[in-house]
Motif scaffolding. Sequence first.
Motif, short mmCIF file in Angstrom:
data_model
loop_
_atom_site.label_atom_id
_atom_site.label_comp_id
_atom_site.label_asym_id
_atom_site.label_seq_id
_atom_site.Cartn_x
_atom_site.Cartn_y
_atom_site.Cartn_z
N VAL A 227 0.82 -1.21 0.00
CA VAL A 227 0.00 0.00 0.00
C VAL A 227 0.85 1.26 0.00
O VAL A 227 0.47 2.29 -0.58
CB VAL A 227 -0.97 -0.01 1.21
CG1 VAL A 227 -0.21 0.04 2.52
CG2 VAL A 227 -1.95 1.14 1.11
N GLU A 228 2.03 1.23 0.63
CA GLU A 228 2.89 2.41 0.69
C GLU A 228 3.38 2.82 -0.70
O GLU A 228 3.52 4.01 -0.98
CB GLU A 228 4.07 2.17 1.62
CG GLU A 228 3.69 1.92 3.07
CD GLU A 228 2.90 3.07 3.67
OE1 GLU A 228 3.14 4.24 3.25
OE2 GLU A 228 2.05 2.83 4.54
N LYS A 229 3.63 1.85 -1.55
CA LYS A 229 4.05 2.18 -2.92
C LYS A 229 2.91 2.83 -3.69
O LYS A 229 3.14 3.76 -4.49
CB LYS A 229 4.54 0.91 -3.62
CG LYS A 229 5.84 0.36 -3.05
CD LYS A 229 6.33 -0.85 -3.84
CE LYS A 229 7.65 -1.36 -3.29
NZ LYS A 229 8.16 -2.54 -4.02
N TRP A 230 1.70 2.36 -3.46
CA TRP A 230 0.55 2.99 -4.12
C TRP A 230 0.36 4.42 -3.61
O TRP A 230 0.05 5.33 -4.40
CB TRP A 230 -0.71 2.16 -3.86
CG TRP A 230 -0.80 0.93 -4.71
CD1 TRP A 230 -0.42 -0.33 -4.38
CD2 TRP A 230 -1.30 0.87 -6.05
NE1 TRP A 230 -0.65 -1.19 -5.43
CE2 TRP A 230 -1.20 -0.48 -6.46
CE3 TRP A 230 -1.83 1.79 -6.93
CZ2 TRP A 230 -1.61 -0.91 -7.72
CZ3 TRP A 230 -2.24 1.38 -8.18
CH2 TRP A 230 -2.12 0.04 -8.57
N VAL A 231 0.56 4.63 -2.32
CA VAL A 231 0.42 5.97 -1.76
C VAL A 231 1.48 6.90 -2.34
O VAL A 231 1.20 8.05 -2.71
CB VAL A 231 0.51 5.92 -0.23
CG1 VAL A 231 0.65 7.32 0.36
CG2 VAL A 231 -0.70 5.22 0.35
N GLN A 232 2.71 6.42 -2.45
CA GLN A 232 3.79 7.24 -2.99
C GLN A 232 3.52 7.59 -4.45
O GLN A 232 3.75 8.72 -4.89
CB GLN A 232 5.13 6.50 -2.86
CG GLN A 232 6.33 7.35 -3.22
CD GLN A 232 6.45 8.59 -2.37
OE1 GLN A 232 6.22 8.55 -1.17
NE2 GLN A 232 6.80 9.71 -2.99
N THR A 233 3.03 6.61 -5.20
CA THR A 233 2.68 6.88 -6.61
C THR A 233 1.57 7.91 -6.69
O THR A 233 1.59 8.81 -7.56
CB THR A 233 2.25 5.58 -7.29
OG1 THR A 233 3.30 4.63 -7.22
CG2 THR A 233 1.90 5.83 -8.76
N ALA A 234 0.59 7.81 -5.80
CA ALA A 234 -0.52 8.76 -5.80
C ALA A 234 -0.03 10.18 -5.52
O ALA A 234 -0.43 11.14 -6.20
CB ALA A 234 -1.57 8.34 -4.78
N ILE A 235 0.83 10.33 -4.53
CA ILE A 235 1.33 11.67 -4.18
C ILE A 235 2.15 12.26 -5.32
O ILE A 235 2.17 13.48 -5.54
CB ILE A 235 2.16 11.59 -2.89
CG1 ILE A 235 1.24 11.23 -1.71
CG2 ILE A 235 2.88 12.90 -2.62
CD1 ILE A 235 1.98 11.02 -0.41
N THR A 236 2.83 11.39 -6.09
CA THR A 236 3.69 11.87 -7.17
C THR A 236 2.94 12.11 -8.46
O THR A 236 3.16 13.11 -9.15
CB THR A 236 4.83 10.85 -7.42
OG1 THR A 236 5.53 10.63 -6.20
CG2 THR A 236 5.79 11.38 -8.48
N GLN A 237 2.01 11.21 -8.81
CA GLN A 237 1.43 11.22 -10.15
C GLN A 237 -0.04 11.60 -10.21
O GLN A 237 -0.55 11.83 -11.30
CB GLN A 237 1.59 9.83 -10.78
CG GLN A 237 3.02 9.38 -10.95
CD GLN A 237 3.13 8.07 -11.70
OE1 GLN A 237 2.20 7.63 -12.39
NE2 GLN A 237 4.25 7.40 -11.58
N ASN A 238 -0.73 11.65 -9.08
CA ASN A 238 -2.15 11.99 -9.14
C ASN A 238 -2.32 13.34 -9.84
O ASN A 238 -1.73 14.34 -9.42
CB ASN A 238 -2.73 12.06 -7.72
CG ASN A 238 -4.22 12.35 -7.74
OD1 ASN A 238 -4.63 13.48 -7.91
ND2 ASN A 238 -5.01 11.32 -7.55
#
Length: 429
Positions: A227-238
């Motif tokens: 889940v942390e990788k998904w969160v990091q991707t969200a903060i970067t690419q959303n």
Amino acid sequence: MLPALAYAANVVDVYRLALQNDSRFRAAQATYRADLERLPQARAALLPDINAQASATRNDVEIKTDLGIVSRPSGSVTFDSNQLSLSLSQPLYNSALFAGLRQARAEVRRAEAQFAAARQDLIVRVAETYITVLAALDNVDLNAAQKAANGRQLEVVEGRLEVGLATVTDVHQARARFELDVAGEIEALSTLRDARQGVREITGELITDVARLKKDTPLIEPDPPDVEKWVQTAITQNPTIVAARETAQVALEEIKRQRAGHYPTLDFVGTMTATDDDASVTGPGVRTDTSEFGLQLNVPIYQGGRVSAATREAGYRYGASQQDLETLRRSTERAARSAFLGVVSGASRVRALRQSVIAAESAVEAKREGFEAGINTNLEVLDAQRDLFISATDLLRARYDYILNLLRLKQAAGILSEEDLARFSNWLQ
């Protein structure tokens, strides 16, 4: 009247119609195209400004001398004069214009992110609308099945009453359940009509037949399963966060643009003028050609505090944009975590409910056989059929929630695309 599609539409068909007809997306598209024009406008302020002027004048001149002075010309004349001028201005140093150019580039990047967010929002809205129709269709089918089952039970109880093997209470219980099913079926059909209007609202067309979800829908786990990788991707690419980040950059450049009101500006200026007079008081016409080129320096000294006030205002607005960005980061992180957990728990819930439906079906059969043998009561049969209906409804809802959480997880991460809808479409029949 809008035409209805003559085939069973799948979710990709609905999405492509929505791309053309959804008013919210079309408005976002028009806004995006309008925002793209900010950059050429800002760039134009740094390019040469060339203007041409032409004039034609009718002159009536009369000159008189006093005291008989003959050294100065006197007389009257009427003549035409024509003038053509060409002016040029080229900024050489203007801090406000350069800040405006950087600001326009950030605005374009923000517009691109906002349009990407609008496209992903459309994908999710299409999926939600489509699933609303599927759920309404399932509810109609399940209500019809339960109505049929309870109708058969009513017939059985009425027959048993005639031979003295059932009571009037049994008949009333069975009839009450059957009448509730009749009312539920009417409500389910009304819900289905409203769901179809929801599709019409987003596509502009009335779609009466849609492809249904297969029973063997695969349960895909999030990849990567962290889940942390998904969160990091969200903060970067959303894209919504990207747009907010660029909004903050626009506000930062606005501070520089307003502060530039204290700085001098330097322009290269030039003027070429040609004047042609057909006559003059002295007799012959006169033609004059003038060329002027130079540097123009403007040094602001005092503007009444306007520049300082505007700079402070821009600073406060930049601070507000930073806080908005932080708020959006937190909400996006929460959405990503919620969707990730929804996918993981949703897959387990679907598996559990599949077993629950199988168990409920077995319970219904057992209760019916027990009722015929005199072991179980009529109410127990009715309750078993109700429990089966509830389990089947929960299973269908869990499958739809699982699919929506998959899409929302990718939306939060900023990687949702039409390919995800195509994968959803492959699960339809």
